[in-house]
Design a protein around this motif. Structure first.
Motif, short mmCIF file in Angstrom:
data_model
loop_
_atom_site.label_atom_id
_atom_site.label_comp_id
_atom_site.label_asym_id
_atom_site.label_seq_id
_atom_site.Cartn_x
_atom_site.Cartn_y
_atom_site.Cartn_z
N ARG A 82 0.84 -1.20 0.00
CA ARG A 82 0.00 0.00 0.00
C ARG A 82 0.87 1.24 0.00
O ARG A 82 0.95 1.97 0.97
N ALA A 83 1.62 1.47 -1.07
CA ALA A 83 2.51 2.62 -1.15
C ALA A 83 1.85 3.76 -1.91
O ALA A 83 0.87 3.58 -2.63
N GLY A 84 2.43 4.96 -1.79
CA GLY A 84 1.98 6.12 -2.56
C GLY A 84 0.67 6.70 -2.07
O GLY A 84 0.22 6.41 -0.96
N PRO A 85 0.02 7.56 -2.90
CA PRO A 85 -1.23 8.22 -2.50
C PRO A 85 -2.33 7.25 -2.08
O PRO A 85 -3.14 7.59 -1.22
N ILE A 86 -2.38 6.06 -2.66
CA ILE A 86 -3.41 5.09 -2.28
C ILE A 86 -3.26 4.71 -0.81
O ILE A 86 -4.23 4.73 -0.03
N GLY A 87 -2.04 4.36 -0.41
CA GLY A 87 -1.81 3.99 0.98
C GLY A 87 -2.06 5.14 1.93
O GLY A 87 -2.67 4.97 3.00
N LEU A 93 -8.44 7.84 5.55
CA LEU A 93 -9.83 7.38 5.59
C LEU A 93 -10.11 6.63 6.89
O LEU A 93 -11.20 6.77 7.48
N VAL A 94 -9.15 5.85 7.37
CA VAL A 94 -9.31 5.15 8.65
C VAL A 94 -9.48 6.17 9.78
O VAL A 94 -10.36 6.04 10.64
N THR A 95 -8.64 7.21 9.77
CA THR A 95 -8.74 8.26 10.79
C THR A 95 -10.11 8.93 10.74
O THR A 95 -10.75 9.14 11.77
N TRP A 96 -10.56 9.26 9.55
CA TRP A 96 -11.86 9.94 9.38
C TRP A 96 -13.01 9.04 9.82
O TRP A 96 -13.91 9.47 10.54
N MET A 97 -12.98 7.75 9.43
CA MET A 97 -14.06 6.84 9.80
C MET A 97 -14.11 6.62 11.31
O MET A 97 -15.19 6.59 11.90
N ASN A 98 -12.94 6.47 11.93
CA ASN A 98 -12.92 6.32 13.39
C ASN A 98 -13.52 7.54 14.08
O ASN A 98 -14.25 7.43 15.06
N MET A 115 -15.44 10.45 0.20
CA MET A 115 -14.32 10.92 1.00
C MET A 115 -13.02 10.31 0.52
O MET A 115 -11.97 10.98 0.48
N ALA A 116 -13.05 9.03 0.15
CA ALA A 116 -11.84 8.36 -0.34
C ALA A 116 -11.33 9.04 -1.61
O ALA A 116 -10.13 9.31 -1.75
N ARG A 117 -12.25 9.33 -2.54
CA ARG A 117 -11.85 10.01 -3.79
C ARG A 117 -11.31 11.41 -3.49
O ARG A 117 -10.34 11.86 -4.11
N SER A 118 -11.97 12.10 -2.56
CA SER A 118 -11.53 13.45 -2.20
C SER A 118 -10.13 13.43 -1.60
O SER A 118 -9.26 14.24 -1.98
N PHE A 119 -9.89 12.49 -0.67
CA PHE A 119 -8.56 12.37 -0.07
C PHE A 119 -7.51 12.05 -1.14
O PHE A 119 -6.42 12.63 -1.17
N PHE A 120 -7.85 11.09 -2.02
CA PHE A 120 -6.90 10.67 -3.05
C PHE A 120 -6.54 11.84 -3.97
O PHE A 120 -5.36 12.06 -4.28
N ARG A 145 -12.33 -4.83 0.35
CA ARG A 145 -10.95 -5.18 0.73
C ARG A 145 -10.43 -4.21 1.80
O ARG A 145 -9.74 -4.62 2.73
N PHE A 146 -10.77 -2.92 1.65
CA PHE A 146 -10.37 -1.91 2.63
C PHE A 146 -10.96 -2.24 4.00
O PHE A 146 -10.28 -2.13 5.03
N LYS A 147 -12.23 -2.66 4.07
CA LYS A 147 -12.87 -3.02 5.32
C LYS A 147 -12.13 -4.18 6.00
O LYS A 147 -11.89 -4.15 7.21
#
Length: 539
Positions: A82-87, A93-98, A115-120, A145-147
């Motif tokens: 999970r390298a680069g902007p995706i990681g 996204l984990v921080t935001w969801m928590n 939110m994921a698209r916006s962050f990316f 897969r992210f879940k």
């Protein structure tokens, strides 16, 4: 990882294979020995021969090197996946969801994907690599897969509010009860803290004062807020509040020493909790205050601190003091069982609003207008009201909020809603009518329940970068720090210094019974270190 041990011949000539001991268990054995636990006790607990325990401890350097090597390999594999902007996007996204789960906010698939698209896109725009061309669509397959990768399988994702995981709450309650029973924690030793946002100068939405504040030039005072960290223990003791403001030296505090304030005053640009501020509070505010409380109440300084997984709480905080154990609430159940969220914070905010309204009534009765009072109300006035409101939160309230997270404790006579409703209806609304404000109970409840604005992409990126730097710093510190070890000389010096201190106490204390009791407790506590010293001398 297992280590193969050579076989050993028994008295009958039949070869027996030695027990294959996992690497994790070996590390546990080493840690227990370094804390002074006797070899025989460890052997009895794990069902191993004492010589095996001794051999593992003597081989601790090689075992630790093997553990570091294994951890490094795992870390490298994860980074490659999970390298680069995706990681980076997934971590944000984990921080935001928590954060959403803890606030009991709605979580839907479409919102998370957006939110994921916006962050990316934000990360891609800020990327140092202009040739990075990867496209991210946040497909349903990616989300599944992210879940799985981030353990969000128990979180309800729909168009409704994210439901708290009641099964998870019950499981956590059982585990917490096991820790309390096994380690014999007293109610006075169990603490919880939580942050809350306070708009310290905001009036109810429909009042003319609030409307005027929206049109004022410069910084809109109705948006001016502080972050407060409030907490206490099961017995009802309340910690001194931590206050975070956006200004280091506001005009109202120009001639006031911050050390004399009735709150722990800290600041940063956004008036929010950061990892550095929380660590500072933990070491320089919480530890001394909890230690003094235990000393005054004649109980051992052993603390169980229950925290949520908020972005500003360092994950390594539990390793910063040997006598404080930190337990984290699972994100999916925080809103359901976190003690301070079960009535302490809402009661505090109701008392704060009542305090401000009472001061306004007093000002108008002395001939000033409400507008004059409001314009002159500053952060120092707010701090005084915060302290008064915190004092108003009763021991019954502080004790009663634990009933959802603990089996044996909690005042079952406490009711969060009726307590807040009583303050709103019988106190604040009466004062509001005296001020001739056109408000009702719903207006006041909205003000009591108001939360901080959502963190922006830039805010979350800044916070995540801080967490990344902190993790690197902690890792470097662990690598650079030489391994701790005992020497006969330093042990002898330490024990001699303690004995000298005990003799000083004996000379001062006229109460012989008190001294002998304390001396006996000290000698019992030091027995493990004397055993280490004696064993080293024998060797």
């Amino acid at each position: 990882m297992f280590t193969n041990c050579p076989s050993v011949s028994s008295a009958s000539g039949v070869k027996k294979k030695r027990t294959r001991i996992p690497l994790k268990m070996k590390l546990k054995i080493i840690a227990q020995r370094e804390r002074g636990k006797p070899v025989t006790a460890i052997a009895r607990e794990l069902g191993l021969h004492p010589s095996t325990i001794s051999s593992i401890f003597k081989d601790k350097k090689r075992i630790r090197d093997a553990a570091k090597s294994l951890a490094s390999v795992k870390s490298t594999v994860i980074r490659k996946k999970r390298a680069g902007p995706i990681g980076d996007m997934e971590r944000l996204l984990v921080t935001w969801m928590n954060d959403q789960i803890q606030k009991h906010k709605p979580l839907s698939l479409s919102t998370i994907q957006a939110m994921a698209r916006s962050f990316f896109n934000t990360l891609k725009e800020n990327s140092d690599d202009p040739t990075y061309t990867q496209v991210f669509t946040a497909s349903p397959g990616w989300f599944q897969r992210f879940k799985r990768r981030n353990n969000f399988n128990n979180v309800k994702i729909s168009g409704e509010a994210a439901s708290a995981n009641t099964e998870g709450a019950a499981a956590f309650k059982e585990e917490l009860n096991r820790i309390i029973v096994d380690e014999k924690y007293l109610p006075e030793q169990i603490f919880n803290v939580d942050e809350t946002c306070l708009f310290w100068k905001r009036m109810p939405e429909h009042t003319y004062i609030h409307q005027e504040s929206k049109t004022m030039p410069g910084f809109k005072t109705y948006k001016d807020r502080v972050t407060l960290l409030l907490g206490g223990n099961v017995a009802g003791f309340k910690l001194k509040p931590l206050l975070i403001y956006h200004s280091e030296n506001p005009r109202a505090l120009k001639n006031v020493s911050k050390q004399t304030l009735p709150v722990h005053y800290r600041h940063n640009r956004k008036a929010w909790m950061t990892l550095a501020l929380f660590a500072d509070w933990y070491l320089n505010c919480f530890i001394p205050e909890a230690r003094e409380y235990c000393w005054e109440n004649n109980i051992p300084f052993r603390i169980l601190l229950i925290l949520d997984n908020a972005p500003g709480h360092p994950r390594h905080i539990g390793n910063m003091h040997p006598y404080v154990k930190v337990v984290y609430l699972p994100p999916s159940i925080t809103a359901l069982i976190q003690p301070m969220d079960q009535g302490v914070i809402s009661t505090f905010k109701a008392y704060y609003l009542r305090q401000m309204f009472a001061q306004a009534v007093g000002a108008t009765e002395s001939g000033r207008t409400l507008r004059d009072f409001w314009n002159g109300f500053n952060i120092l006035d707010a701090i005084r009201n915060i302290v008064a409101a915190w004092k108003g939160v009763t021991q019954k309230c502080m004790n009663g909020v634990w009933k959802k997270v603990m089996k044996a404790y909690g005042n079952k006579g406490f009711n969060k809603n009726s307590t807040v409703d009583n303050i709103v209806r019988n106190k604040i609304l009466v004062l509001g009518n005296q001020l001739e404000l056109d408000i009702d109970e719903e207006d006041i409840h909205e003000l009591v329940d108001i939360e901080a604005e959502e963190l922006s992409n830039e805010d979350l990126i800044e916070l995540e970068e801080e967490r990344r730097k902190e993790a690197v710093a902690v890792k470097e510190e662990v690598i650079a720090e030489p391994p701790k070890t005992f020497t006969t000389k330093t042990l002898a010096e330490a024990l001699a210094a303690i004995s000298s201190g005990v003799r000083m106490l004996e000379e001062m204390d006229v109460n012989y019974e008190r001294f002998t009791k304390t001396d006996r407790q000290l000698q019992d506590a030091l027995a493990c270190y004397r055993e280490i010293y004696n064993n080293m001398n024998k060797e």
